[in-house]
Write an enzyme that holds these catalytic residues in place. Structure first.
Site, short mmCIF file in Angstrom:
data_model
loop_
_atom_site.label_atom_id
_atom_site.label_comp_id
_atom_site.label_asym_id
_atom_site.label_seq_id
_atom_site.Cartn_x
_atom_site.Cartn_y
_atom_site.Cartn_z
N ASP A 73 0.82 -1.21 0.00
CA ASP A 73 0.00 0.00 0.00
C ASP A 73 0.85 1.26 0.00
O ASP A 73 0.47 2.28 -0.59
CB ASP A 73 -0.93 0.01 1.21
N ASN A 147 -3.53 9.26 2.63
CA ASN A 147 -3.91 8.66 3.91
C ASN A 147 -4.24 9.71 4.96
O ASN A 147 -5.36 9.80 5.44
CB ASN A 147 -2.79 7.77 4.44
N ASP A 148 -3.24 10.50 5.33
CA ASP A 148 -3.43 11.37 6.48
C ASP A 148 -2.40 12.48 6.54
O ASP A 148 -1.35 12.45 5.90
CB ASP A 148 -3.38 10.56 7.78
N ASP A 177 0.00 13.79 22.29
CA ASP A 177 1.22 13.49 21.55
C ASP A 177 1.12 13.95 20.10
O ASP A 177 2.13 14.04 19.40
CB ASP A 177 1.49 11.98 21.56
N ALA A 189 -5.55 3.17 8.58
CA ALA A 189 -4.10 3.18 8.75
C ALA A 189 -3.77 3.65 10.18
O ALA A 189 -4.28 3.11 11.15
CB ALA A 189 -3.46 4.06 7.67
N ALA A 191 -4.68 6.19 11.85
CA ALA A 191 -5.84 6.64 12.62
C ALA A 191 -6.55 5.49 13.31
O ALA A 191 -7.05 5.64 14.43
CB ALA A 191 -6.81 7.38 11.69
N SER A 193 -5.16 2.65 14.38
CA SER A 193 -4.35 2.19 15.52
C SER A 193 -4.40 3.18 16.68
O SER A 193 -4.16 2.80 17.83
CB SER A 193 -2.90 1.97 15.08
#
Length: 292
Positions: A73, A147-148, A177, A189, A191, A193
């Site tokens: 990916d 993704n992010d 954090d 992805a 996010a 976890s």
């Protein structure tokens, strides 16, 4: 059966041992299907494959009408950001475990790609994020992300404090954090976890996920993908921002990260019968306890 496509871009995760042989096999297969084949210049240079055109991503976007990506990916994300503006559809072939978006097994690519190249496929479009970093009145960084976008501290520093605005409205001051702004693709992805929800790719939205927040009341939230999200660095040391794998380190207090929906979409091609829910079942092991 007539070939629907005429010119294929071939991109590979060139760091993988043995990938040169597989890429060469796929290139020959595409030639046999009547397509012209050109390699991504990085793939060509790092594998030593010769006999094919070698072009930059920009050139591939201008000349090719399909991209075949061999890798995981991450490899797909890297080239997808660059080809999205050209509208080139992409097919992902995975050498290892099937990914969320590279869903063709390398051992089955002949059987799967043959009908797809003839026009029998499912097309899916995914939204992307775009954003920039402003320092005072100067834009110092801009990038796309599929993704992010992640604002975070370094591993050795303390918490960061971030001010979050959505559109013209103040939303929160977050001590954590870091913070993840994820597209539907990115919701499975980092996010995920960090405790975020899964957002179906057909939903016009994104998710905002705090990373280890100081206040437990700071929870993930799903938002419509209209308007801008502005994240301002209020406090903290060694703060960085990452657009997928493109990073800007050493953000200063007062720096503003602005994220919005990109006008470009990524086009994925899947074999007939492909299902997003089947992908979730396989990747997240939701099939336990059922024979279906």
């Amino acid at each position: 059966m007539p070939t629907r496509f005429r010119h294929a871009a071939l991109v590979g995760k060139y760091q993988d041992p043995g990938i040169r042989v597989v890429l060469d096999e796929i290139a020959h297969f595409l030639l046999q299907q009547g397509l012209e084949v050109s390699l991504d210049v990085q793939t060509a240079q790092n594998t030593g494959l010769v006999g094919y055109g070698a072009f930059t991503a920009e050139q591939l976007g201008q000349q090719c009408d399909i991209a075949v990506v061999l890798g995981g990916d991450g490899t797909m994300l890297g080239i997808a950001r660059q080809l999205a503006r050209h509208g080139v559809p992409m097919v992902g072939i995975n050498q290892g475990r099937l990914g969320f978006i590279t869903d063709v097994s390398v051992g089955q690519y002949v059987q799967v790609l043959t009908p797809m190249l003839a026009g029998d496929y499912v097309e899916e479009r995914r939204t992307m994020l775009e954003g920039c970093v402003w320092r005072d009145d100067e834009m110092i960084f801009e990038a796309y992300a599929m993704n992010d976008v992640v604002v975070s501290r370094s591993g050795t520093s303390g918490m960061v404090e971030l001010k979050i605005d959505i559109g013209d409205e103040f939303v929160a001051n977050l001590r954590a954090d870091g913070l993840i702004v994820a597209s539907p693709t990115g919701s499975t992805a980092y996010a995920l976890s960090a405790g975020g929800p899964i957002l179906h790719p057909g939903v016009a939205g994104w998710v905002l996920v705090p990373i280890a927040p100081h206040d437990l009341s700071n929870r993930p939230i799903a938002l419509p993908d209209t308007g801008d999200i502005t994240v301002q660095v209020v406090a903290g040391r060694d703060v960085s921002v990452s657009f997928d794998m493109q990073s800007l380190a050493s953000l200063l207090h007062g720096d503003r990260i602005i994220v919005r929906r990109s006008n470009h979409q990524v086009r994925f091609l899947h074999p007939l019968g492909w299902s997003y829910y089947a992908t979730l079942r396989r990747k997240l092991h939701w099939h336990s306890g059922t024979n279906r």
